[in-house]
Scaffold this motif. Structure first.
Motif, PDB file in Angstrom:
ATOM      1  N   TYR A 134     -10.247  -4.228   4.038  1.00 19.84           N
ATOM      2  CA  TYR A 134     -10.262  -3.144   5.012  1.00 19.84           C
ATOM      3  C   TYR A 134     -10.595  -1.797   4.355  1.00 19.84           C
ATOM      4  CZ  TYR A 134      -8.245  -6.596   8.104  1.00 19.84           C
ATOM      5  OH  TYR A 134      -8.044  -7.735   8.855  1.00 19.84           O
ATOM      6  N   GLY A 135     -11.322  -1.843   3.238  1.00 21.70           N
ATOM      7  CA  GLY A 135     -11.740  -0.630   2.552  1.00 21.70           C
ATOM      8  C   GLY A 135     -10.585   0.183   2.018  1.00 21.70           C
ATOM      9  N   ASN A 136      -9.471  -0.497   1.750  1.00 17.94           N
ATOM     10  CA  ASN A 136      -8.241   0.151   1.296  1.00 17.94           C
ATOM     11  C   ASN A 136      -7.778   1.238   2.272  1.00 17.94           C
ATOM     12  OD1 ASN A 136      -6.427  -0.371  -0.862  1.00 17.94           O
ATOM     13  ND2 ASN A 136      -6.813   1.671  -1.691  1.00 17.94           N
ATOM     14  N   ASP A 137      -8.097   1.012   3.533  1.00 11.36           N
ATOM     15  CA  ASP A 137      -7.734   1.961   4.587  1.00 11.36           C
ATOM     16  C   ASP A 137      -6.714   1.296   5.514  1.00 11.36           C
ATOM     17  OD1 ASP A 137      -7.526   3.658   6.747  1.00 11.36           O
ATOM     18  OD2 ASP A 137      -9.690   3.860   7.064  1.00 11.36           O
ATOM     19  N   GLU A 157      -5.291   2.295   8.143  1.00  8.83           N
ATOM     20  CA  GLU A 157      -5.542   2.489   9.573  1.00  8.83           C
ATOM     21  C   GLU A 157      -6.495   1.412  10.115  1.00  8.83           C
ATOM     22  OE1 GLU A 157      -6.760   6.472  10.422  1.00  8.83           O
ATOM     23  OE2 GLU A 157      -4.936   7.363   9.581  1.00  8.83           O
ATOM     24  N   ARG A 158      -7.457   1.000   9.313  1.00 15.29           N
ATOM     25  CA  ARG A 158      -8.364  -0.074   9.736  1.00 15.29           C
ATOM     26  C   ARG A 158      -7.606  -1.390   9.895  1.00 15.29           C
ATOM     27  NH1 ARG A 158     -13.356  -0.564   5.848  1.00 15.29           N
ATOM     28  NH2 ARG A 158     -13.529  -2.482   7.080  1.00 15.29           N
ATOM     29  N   TYR A 182       0.835  -1.208   0.000  1.00 18.22           N
ATOM     30  CA  TYR A 182       0.000   0.000   0.000  1.00 18.22           C
ATOM     31  C   TYR A 182       0.868   1.254   0.000  1.00 18.22           C
ATOM     32  CZ  TYR A 182      -3.257   3.596   1.559  1.00 18.22           C
ATOM     33  OH  TYR A 182      -3.995   4.745   1.656  1.00 18.22           O
TER      34      TYR A 182
END
Length: 294
Positions: free
Chosen positions: A182-185, A187-188, A165
């Protein structure tokens, strides 16, 4: 006098128990939740005892008979600090002994014969018997050990997905799929990782093997690193005329194609599983205690 022995395989996913008579004939089985004694000792103890009680009920006995039996519990982390002794003191059995999960795996796979076992599930550990002498390595938990375990495979996949990422390393179909989860997030993903237990990481292990089979570069790199860790550990424990090596646990078969030829040549099928190994040791404990009381 009740002449019953209970073997318990305290795994990271579940506790399995089997009750046997003094001749070793299994007459009941039980199952309960996980036994991660290093991360959740209190609930592990509850699950360990409940699996034994369930096995007794399955054999036609009351749960209270748990206080009359001889039992051997094999569990990861029994070799760390005083965890094994703390569990022994807390168990309700008449005679109880806590050993490593590696020892019950060795006993199940080899019986009383010499050889080496490596066990790969949520965690990983190795054990050898040579000329009757025992030696174990690994089993230190996924934070600083348990290389090639399901937990480490999952952890490594999440790490490499974050690196991809950040464009530090190339992305692959598998890392893209993980980040999408993880919704391309990132932090999640990090939030999940900071609260995750070994079993949570281990659920990614099948995806790593599937990705490697499909040619995913990240998955192949992870599996090759894990296989190298297995080979290095087996090199420590095998010897020139070592009769056999058994790979055990849910990930064992998947590793067969990846390990070095020198170890493939020694691979043999286990005689039985870790639960049977715990039963065998529990029966021996029962008979030792009865001989001592005679």
């Amino acid at each position: 006098m009740t002449e019953l022995a209970i073997g318990i395989d305290g795994g990271g996913t579940s506790c399995r128990a089997a009750v046997a008579d003094r001749m070793g004939k299994v007459i009941g089985h039980g199952k309960a939740g996980p036994a991660n004694i290093l991360s959740d000792l209190e609930n592990s103890l509850i699950n360990i005892v409940e699996s034994a009680r369930a096995a007794l009920r399955d054999a036609g006995f009351k749960s209270e008979a748990v206080s009359t039996v001889s039992a051997v519990l094999g569990v990861a982390g029994a070799n760390v600090g005083d965890y094994g002794k703390r569990i022994e003191k807390a168990l309700p059995f008449k005679n109880g002994r806590v050993v490593t999960d590696a020892l019950i795996s060795l006993q199940g796979a080899l019986g009383d014969a010499d050889g080496v076992v490596g066990a790969f599930g949520t965690g990983s550990v190795y054990y050898a018997r040579r000329d009757g002498k025992l030696r174990g390595i690994g089993g230190w938990g996924s934070i600083v050990g348990d290389q090639a375990s399901g937990a480490r495979l999952g952890r490594d996949l999440l790490e490499k997905s974050l690196l991809a990422y950040d464009e530090v390393r190339p992305a692959s179909p598998l890392t893209i799929k993980v980040m999408a989860e993880y919704g391309n997030d990132p932090e999640r993903l990090v939030e999940f990782a900071h609260t995750a237990r070994p079993t949570d990481f281990a659920r990614y292990a099948p995806a790593v093997f599937e990705g490697a089979a499909a040619g995913d570069a990240t998955a192949i790199e992870i599996i090759k690193d894990a296989a190298l860790a297995i080979d290095q550990s087996l090199d420590v424990l095998t010897w020139p005329r070592c009769p056999s090596v058994c790979l055990l646990g849910g990930l064992a078969k998947a590793y067969h194609p990846w390990i070095a030829d020198r170890h493939k040549a020694l691979l043999s099928e286990p005689k039985a599983d870790a639960l049977q190994g715990a039963v065998d040791l529990a029966v021996k404990l029962l008979n030792e205690q009865q001989r001592g009381a005679a």
